[in-house]
Motif scaffolding. Structure first.
Motif, mmCIF file in Angstrom:
data_model
loop_
_atom_site.group_PDB
_atom_site.id
_atom_site.type_symbol
_atom_site.label_atom_id
_atom_site.label_comp_id
_atom_site.label_asym_id
_atom_site.label_seq_id
_atom_site.Cartn_x
_atom_site.Cartn_y
_atom_site.Cartn_z
ATOM 1 N N GLN A 1 -9.818 -7.235 -2.048
ATOM 2 C CA GLN A 1 -9.905 -5.791 -2.258
ATOM 3 C C GLN A 1 -8.715 -5.225 -3.019
ATOM 4 O O GLN A 1 -8.713 -4.049 -3.381
ATOM 5 C CB GLN A 1 -10.024 -5.077 -0.905
ATOM 6 C CG GLN A 1 -11.369 -5.302 -0.231
ATOM 7 C CD GLN A 1 -11.443 -4.648 1.137
ATOM 8 O OE1 GLN A 1 -10.511 -3.983 1.575
ATOM 9 N NE2 GLN A 1 -12.565 -4.824 1.830
ATOM 10 N N VAL A 2 -7.714 -6.080 -3.250
ATOM 11 C CA VAL A 2 -6.530 -5.611 -3.982
ATOM 12 C C VAL A 2 -6.907 -5.366 -5.445
ATOM 13 O O VAL A 2 -7.544 -6.191 -6.068
ATOM 14 C CB VAL A 2 -5.386 -6.641 -3.898
ATOM 15 C CG1 VAL A 2 -4.233 -6.223 -4.791
ATOM 16 C CG2 VAL A 2 -4.924 -6.780 -2.452
ATOM 17 N N GLU B 1 0.838 -1.200 0.000
ATOM 18 C CA GLU B 1 0.000 0.000 0.000
ATOM 19 C C GLU B 1 0.874 1.252 0.000
ATOM 20 O O GLU B 1 0.583 2.231 -0.698
ATOM 21 C CB GLU B 1 -0.928 0.009 1.220
ATOM 22 C CG GLU B 1 -2.065 -0.991 1.162
ATOM 23 C CD GLU B 1 -3.024 -0.746 0.009
ATOM 24 O OE1 GLU B 1 -3.258 0.440 -0.321
ATOM 25 O OE2 GLU B 1 -3.523 -1.725 -0.567
ATOM 26 N N ASN B 2 1.949 1.214 0.776
ATOM 27 C CA ASN B 2 2.869 2.358 0.824
ATOM 28 C C ASN B 2 3.544 2.576 -0.536
ATOM 29 O O ASN B 2 3.691 3.718 -1.000
ATOM 30 C CB ASN B 2 3.935 2.140 1.898
ATOM 31 C CG ASN B 2 3.352 2.155 3.298
ATOM 32 O OD1 ASN B 2 2.257 2.658 3.525
ATOM 33 N ND2 ASN B 2 4.072 1.593 4.245
ATOM 34 N N LYS C 1 2.224 0.296 -11.312
ATOM 35 C CA LYS C 1 1.148 0.158 -10.334
ATOM 36 C C LYS C 1 0.425 -1.167 -10.529
ATOM 37 O O LYS C 1 0.118 -1.882 -9.558
ATOM 38 C CB LYS C 1 0.155 1.318 -10.465
ATOM 39 C CG LYS C 1 0.654 2.619 -9.861
ATOM 40 C CD LYS C 1 -0.198 3.806 -10.273
ATOM 41 C CE LYS C 1 -1.631 3.647 -9.813
ATOM 42 N NZ LYS C 1 -2.458 4.806 -10.230
ATOM 43 N N LEU C 2 0.154 -1.516 -11.795
ATOM 44 C CA LEU C 2 -0.515 -2.787 -12.089
ATOM 45 C C LEU C 2 0.334 -3.961 -11.621
ATOM 46 O O LEU C 2 -0.178 -4.914 -11.017
ATOM 47 C CB LEU C 2 -0.789 -2.899 -13.594
ATOM 48 C CG LEU C 2 -1.491 -4.175 -14.071
ATOM 49 C CD1 LEU C 2 -2.860 -4.316 -13.407
ATOM 50 C CD2 LEU C 2 -1.639 -4.169 -15.587
ATOM 51 N N ASN C 3 1.637 -3.872 -11.880
ATOM 52 C CA ASN C 3 2.547 -4.933 -11.432
ATOM 53 C C ASN C 3 2.544 -5.056 -9.911
ATOM 54 O O ASN C 3 2.564 -6.154 -9.357
ATOM 55 C CB ASN C 3 3.969 -4.659 -11.923
ATOM 56 C CG ASN C 3 4.107 -4.796 -13.428
ATOM 57 O OD1 ASN C 3 3.269 -5.423 -14.073
ATOM 58 N ND2 ASN C 3 5.150 -4.205 -13.995
ATOM 59 N N MET C 4 2.512 -3.889 -9.251
ATOM 60 C CA MET C 4 2.508 -3.888 -7.782
ATOM 61 C C MET C 4 1.236 -4.511 -7.227
ATOM 62 O O MET C 4 1.273 -5.225 -6.242
ATOM 63 C CB MET C 4 2.685 -2.466 -7.256
ATOM 64 C CG MET C 4 4.140 -2.047 -7.118
ATOM 65 S SD MET C 4 4.280 -0.466 -6.245
ATOM 66 C CE MET C 4 4.878 0.559 -7.553
ATOM 67 N N TYR C 5 0.105 -4.239 -7.852
ATOM 68 C CA TYR C 5 -1.154 -4.847 -7.411
ATOM 69 C C TYR C 5 -1.067 -6.374 -7.517
ATOM 70 O O TYR C 5 -1.483 -7.101 -6.611
ATOM 71 C CB TYR C 5 -2.323 -4.340 -8.259
ATOM 72 C CG TYR C 5 -2.862 -3.001 -7.838
ATOM 73 C CD1 TYR C 5 -3.348 -2.790 -6.542
ATOM 74 C CD2 TYR C 5 -2.889 -1.927 -8.723
ATOM 75 C CE1 TYR C 5 -3.836 -1.552 -6.146
ATOM 76 C CE2 TYR C 5 -3.382 -0.678 -8.336
ATOM 77 C CZ TYR C 5 -3.849 -0.500 -7.050
ATOM 78 O OH TYR C 5 -4.346 0.719 -6.654
ATOM 79 N N ASN C 6 -0.500 -6.846 -8.642
ATOM 80 C CA ASN C 6 -0.358 -8.294 -8.832
ATOM 81 C C ASN C 6 0.597 -8.893 -7.801
ATOM 82 O O ASN C 6 0.342 -9.960 -7.235
ATOM 83 C CB ASN C 6 0.138 -8.601 -10.242
ATOM 84 C CG ASN C 6 -0.897 -8.293 -11.302
ATOM 85 O OD1 ASN C 6 -2.102 -8.348 -11.036
ATOM 86 N ND2 ASN C 6 -0.462 -7.968 -12.512
ATOM 87 N N GLN C 7 1.705 -8.184 -7.557
ATOM 88 C CA GLN C 7 2.687 -8.656 -6.573
ATOM 89 C C GLN C 7 2.084 -8.641 -5.165
ATOM 90 O O GLN C 7 2.341 -9.542 -4.369
ATOM 91 C CB GLN C 7 3.937 -7.775 -6.619
ATOM 92 C CG GLN C 7 4.758 -7.930 -7.879
ATOM 93 C CD GLN C 7 5.821 -6.853 -8.020
ATOM 94 O OE1 GLN C 7 6.046 -6.063 -7.100
ATOM 95 N NE2 GLN C 7 6.462 -6.797 -9.176
ATOM 96 N N GLN C 8 1.292 -7.615 -4.876
ATOM 97 C CA GLN C 8 0.655 -7.514 -3.561
ATOM 98 C C GLN C 8 -0.288 -8.688 -3.326
ATOM 99 O O GLN C 8 -0.260 -9.324 -2.269
ATOM 100 C CB GLN C 8 -0.122 -6.200 -3.441
ATOM 101 C CG GLN C 8 -0.804 -6.023 -2.082
ATOM 102 C CD GLN C 8 -1.611 -4.735 -2.003
ATOM 103 O OE1 GLN C 8 -1.910 -4.127 -3.025
ATOM 104 N NE2 GLN C 8 -1.969 -4.330 -0.802
ATOM 105 N N ALA C 9 -1.128 -8.979 -4.320
ATOM 106 C CA ALA C 9 -2.074 -10.095 -4.193
ATOM 107 C C ALA C 9 -1.324 -11.415 -4.016
ATOM 108 O O ALA C 9 -1.700 -12.248 -3.173
ATOM 109 C CB ALA C 9 -2.977 -10.159 -5.417
ATOM 110 N N GLU C 10 -0.240 -11.579 -4.777
ATOM 111 C CA GLU C 10 0.558 -12.809 -4.683
ATOM 112 C C GLU C 10 1.212 -12.941 -3.310
ATOM 113 O O GLU C 10 1.187 -14.015 -2.696
ATOM 114 C CB GLU C 10 1.621 -12.809 -5.774
ATOM 115 C CG GLU C 10 2.462 -14.069 -5.814
ATOM 116 C CD GLU C 10 3.499 -14.055 -6.926
ATOM 117 O OE1 GLU C 10 4.414 -14.897 -6.890
ATOM 118 O OE2 GLU C 10 3.394 -13.204 -7.830
#
Length: 202
Positions: free
Chosen positions: A201-202, A119-120, A161-170
């Motif tokens: 919610q990611v 998130e940060n 940002k899209l990559n980060m969302y995918n990495q966050q979910a993973e």
């Protein structure tokens, strides 16, 4: 050991980076597991003492020459000793439950740390995107011709940002599966649903 774990947890939440915070949580989990094993060992020793006393009391009651009868001083003293051991056993059982709950909390903390870390990073990317967008709008308002570099940079930021969302979910899924595999977070528990909801919610 308990106070050491508490101090480590406080320090981790206040001062440590996400990676070091997760390392601190893993150390806490290891320490709590050691406390559980120690408590179980103590329970085993107490149970042996208690059972031996129960058998001794039963033998003495069966032996009419022992001088031990129900209600006698010797009988009451042995019953009290057995009860004291029972209480110690139960207290250790409560300690085990507490330590197990603490381990569950550490897995939740690790999950939340992973989530907050991304998130940060996303907040920083969003801030950068806003800065570029403001610069574009300002340039257009002044009638300046903007180079393609601005737009390319915006596209790059959006892809990051899209990559980060995918990495966050993973990463969050990995943290959830680790918690489930430990046996400390049960499928169907409130903590499980809370974690799943965060991932969705990611």
């Amino acid at each position: 050991t308990n106070s050491l774990i508490d101090r480590r947890s406080e320090y981790a939440s206040e001062y440590l980076t996400s990676d070091k915070s997760i390392t601190a949580s893993r150390q806490n989990i290891s320490d709590y597991q050691s406390l559980i094993e120690n408590s179980k060992t103590q329970q085993s020793t107490i149970a042996q003492e208690r059972d031996a006393l129960k058998q001794e009391l039963a033998n003495m009651l069966a032996d009419k020459n022992s001088g031990i009868t129900k209600g006698s001083q010797g009988y009451n003293e042995m019953v009290k000793e057995i009860q004291d051991l029972e209480n110690q056993y139960d207290e250790l059982g409560m300690d085990i439950i507490t330590y197990s709950n603490k381990i569950s909390e550490e897995y939740v903390n690790m999950f939340n740390t992973v989530s907050q870390d991304y998130e940060n990073k996303l907040d920083m990317a969003e801030h950068l995107a806003t800065e570029y967008n403001n610069a574009l709008e300002l340039a257009e308002a002044k009638g300046l011709i903007t180079t393609s570099g601005y737009y390319e940079q915006m596209q790059k930021i959006e892809q990051e940002k899209l990559n980060m969302y995918n990495q966050q979910a993973e990463a969050m899924n990995k943290a959830l599966y680790e918690a489930i595999a430990s046996g400390e977070i049960e499928v169907g528990s409130q903590a499980y649903y809370d974690m799943c909801n965060s991932i969705n919610q990611v």
